[in-house]
Design a protein around this motif. Structure first.
Motif, PDB file in Angstrom:
ATOM      1  N   ALA A  15      41.421  32.048  27.441  1.00 31.60           N
ATOM      2  CA  ALA A  15      42.622  31.773  26.639  1.00 31.60           C
ATOM      3  C   ALA A  15      43.797  32.578  27.168  1.00 31.60           C
ATOM      4  O   ALA A  15      43.694  33.789  27.393  1.00 31.60           O
ATOM      5  N   GLY A  16      44.900  31.915  27.394  1.00 29.84           N
ATOM      6  CA  GLY A  16      46.106  32.589  27.853  1.00 29.84           C
ATOM      7  C   GLY A  16      46.098  32.953  29.318  1.00 29.84           C
ATOM      8  O   GLY A  16      46.980  33.647  29.790  1.00 29.84           O
ATOM      9  N   VAL A  17      45.082  32.507  30.061  1.00 34.05           N
ATOM     10  CA  VAL A  17      44.980  32.817  31.486  1.00 34.05           C
ATOM     11  C   VAL A  17      44.982  31.516  32.278  1.00 34.05           C
ATOM     12  O   VAL A  17      44.248  30.586  31.970  1.00 34.05           O
ATOM     13  N   VAL A  18      45.823  31.471  33.298  1.00 34.08           N
ATOM     14  CA  VAL A  18      45.937  30.291  34.154  1.00 34.08           C
ATOM     15  C   VAL A  18      45.481  30.671  35.561  1.00 34.08           C
ATOM     16  O   VAL A  18      45.855  31.725  36.074  1.00 34.08           O
ATOM     17  N   VAL A  19      44.669  29.811  36.156  1.00 31.03           N
ATOM     18  CA  VAL A  19      44.281  30.017  37.546  1.00 31.03           C
ATOM     19  C   VAL A  19      45.434  29.515  38.400  1.00 31.03           C
ATOM     20  O   VAL A  19      45.729  28.326  38.430  1.00 31.03           O
ATOM     21  N   GLU A  20      46.122  30.447  39.054  1.00 32.60           N
ATOM     22  CA  GLU A  20      47.291  30.096  39.848  1.00 32.60           C
ATOM     23  C   GLU A  20      46.902  29.638  41.251  1.00 32.60           C
ATOM     24  O   GLU A  20      47.552  28.783  41.834  1.00 32.60           O
ATOM     25  N   GLU A  21      45.848  30.236  41.795  1.00 32.70           N
ATOM     26  CA  GLU A  21      45.392  29.852  43.140  1.00 32.70           C
ATOM     27  C   GLU A  21      43.889  30.059  43.216  1.00 32.70           C
ATOM     28  O   GLU A  21      43.356  31.043  42.697  1.00 32.70           O
ATOM     29  N   PHE A  22      43.209  29.122  43.866  1.00 34.50           N
ATOM     30  CA  PHE A  22      41.750  29.165  43.986  1.00 34.50           C
ATOM     31  C   PHE A  22      41.413  28.639  45.372  1.00 34.50           C
ATOM     32  O   PHE A  22      41.575  27.457  45.642  1.00 34.50           O
ATOM     33  N   LEU A  32      39.446  33.503  47.394  1.00 34.37           N
ATOM     34  CA  LEU A  32      40.568  34.062  46.662  1.00 34.37           C
ATOM     35  C   LEU A  32      40.701  33.383  45.309  1.00 34.37           C
ATOM     36  O   LEU A  32      40.588  32.157  45.218  1.00 34.37           O
ATOM     37  N   VAL A  33      40.915  34.182  44.276  1.00 41.80           N
ATOM     38  CA  VAL A  33      41.228  33.666  42.941  1.00 41.80           C
ATOM     39  C   VAL A  33      42.405  34.489  42.421  1.00 41.80           C
ATOM     40  O   VAL A  33      42.337  35.719  42.380  1.00 41.80           O
ATOM     41  N   ARG A  34      43.491  33.815  42.048  1.00 41.89           N
ATOM     42  CA  ARG A  34      44.672  34.486  41.497  1.00 41.89           C
ATOM     43  C   ARG A  34      44.880  33.979  40.076  1.00 41.89           C
ATOM     44  O   ARG A  34      44.990  32.782  39.842  1.00 41.89           O
ATOM     45  N   LYS A  41      51.675  38.434  34.001  1.00 39.97           N
ATOM     46  CA  LYS A  41      51.060  39.430  34.882  1.00 39.97           C
ATOM     47  C   LYS A  41      50.008  38.755  35.757  1.00 39.97           C
ATOM     48  O   LYS A  41      49.316  37.847  35.318  1.00 39.97           O
ATOM     49  N   LEU A  42      49.911  39.226  37.001  1.00 37.52           N
ATOM     50  CA  LEU A  42      48.985  38.641  37.972  1.00 37.52           C
ATOM     51  C   LEU A  42      47.813  39.565  38.247  1.00 37.52           C
ATOM     52  O   LEU A  42      47.944  40.785  38.228  1.00 37.52           O
ATOM     53  N   LEU A  43      46.667  38.951  38.543  1.00 40.10           N
ATOM     54  CA  LEU A  43      45.470  39.650  38.971  1.00 40.10           C
ATOM     55  C   LEU A  43      44.829  38.786  40.044  1.00 40.10           C
ATOM     56  O   LEU A  43      44.741  37.570  39.886  1.00 40.10           O
ATOM     57  N   GLN A  44      44.429  39.406  41.142  1.00 43.81           N
ATOM     58  CA  GLN A  44      43.891  38.638  42.266  1.00 43.81           C
ATOM     59  C   GLN A  44      42.560  39.228  42.712  1.00 43.81           C
ATOM     60  O   GLN A  44      42.430  40.433  42.865  1.00 43.81           O
TER      61      GLN A  44
END
Length: 112
Positions: A15-22, A32-34, A41-44
């Protein structure tokens, strides 16, 4: 609690988290998962050799540049960016000699 392998970005259902790059490698392994949360805020997670790195965005580096800002015939104008103050000052003096009213302004821009 048991865990299962993630096969694609749809498997990450937070919830509230979007996968920006996979990204996946040629053998199907995840490289890679971003993720981006609701606050932006980003986490990679990035595979590197035989380890997985957990990364957050680094603070951007800035460099000083100089621009000439002023008026020519009542119109506001700004120059391109100069690497050093001396060159910008010389361009400003040349413009002032041609009837412009300008000053040199120091600006900070993100390093490329």
């Amino acid at each position: 609690m048991k865990f299962r392998d993630v096969k694609n970005e749809k498997d990450v259902a937070l919830a509230g988290v979007v996968v920006e790059e996979f990204l996946q490698g040629s053998a199907g392994e995840i490289t890679l998962v971003r993720l981006r949360d609701a606050d932006g805020k980003l986490l990679q997670f990035r595979k590197e050799d035989y380890r997985v790195r957990l990364e957050v965005p680094a603070e951007p580096e800035f460099v000083k540049k100089y621009k000439v800002s002023g008026k020519i015939g009542g119109l506001s104008v700004e120059s391109d960016l100069y690497d050093d103050e001396y060159t910008a000052d010389r361009a400003c003096r040349d413009a002032n000699d041609q009837g412009a009213t300008c000053t040199v302004v120091e600006v900070s821009i993100p390093k490329e």
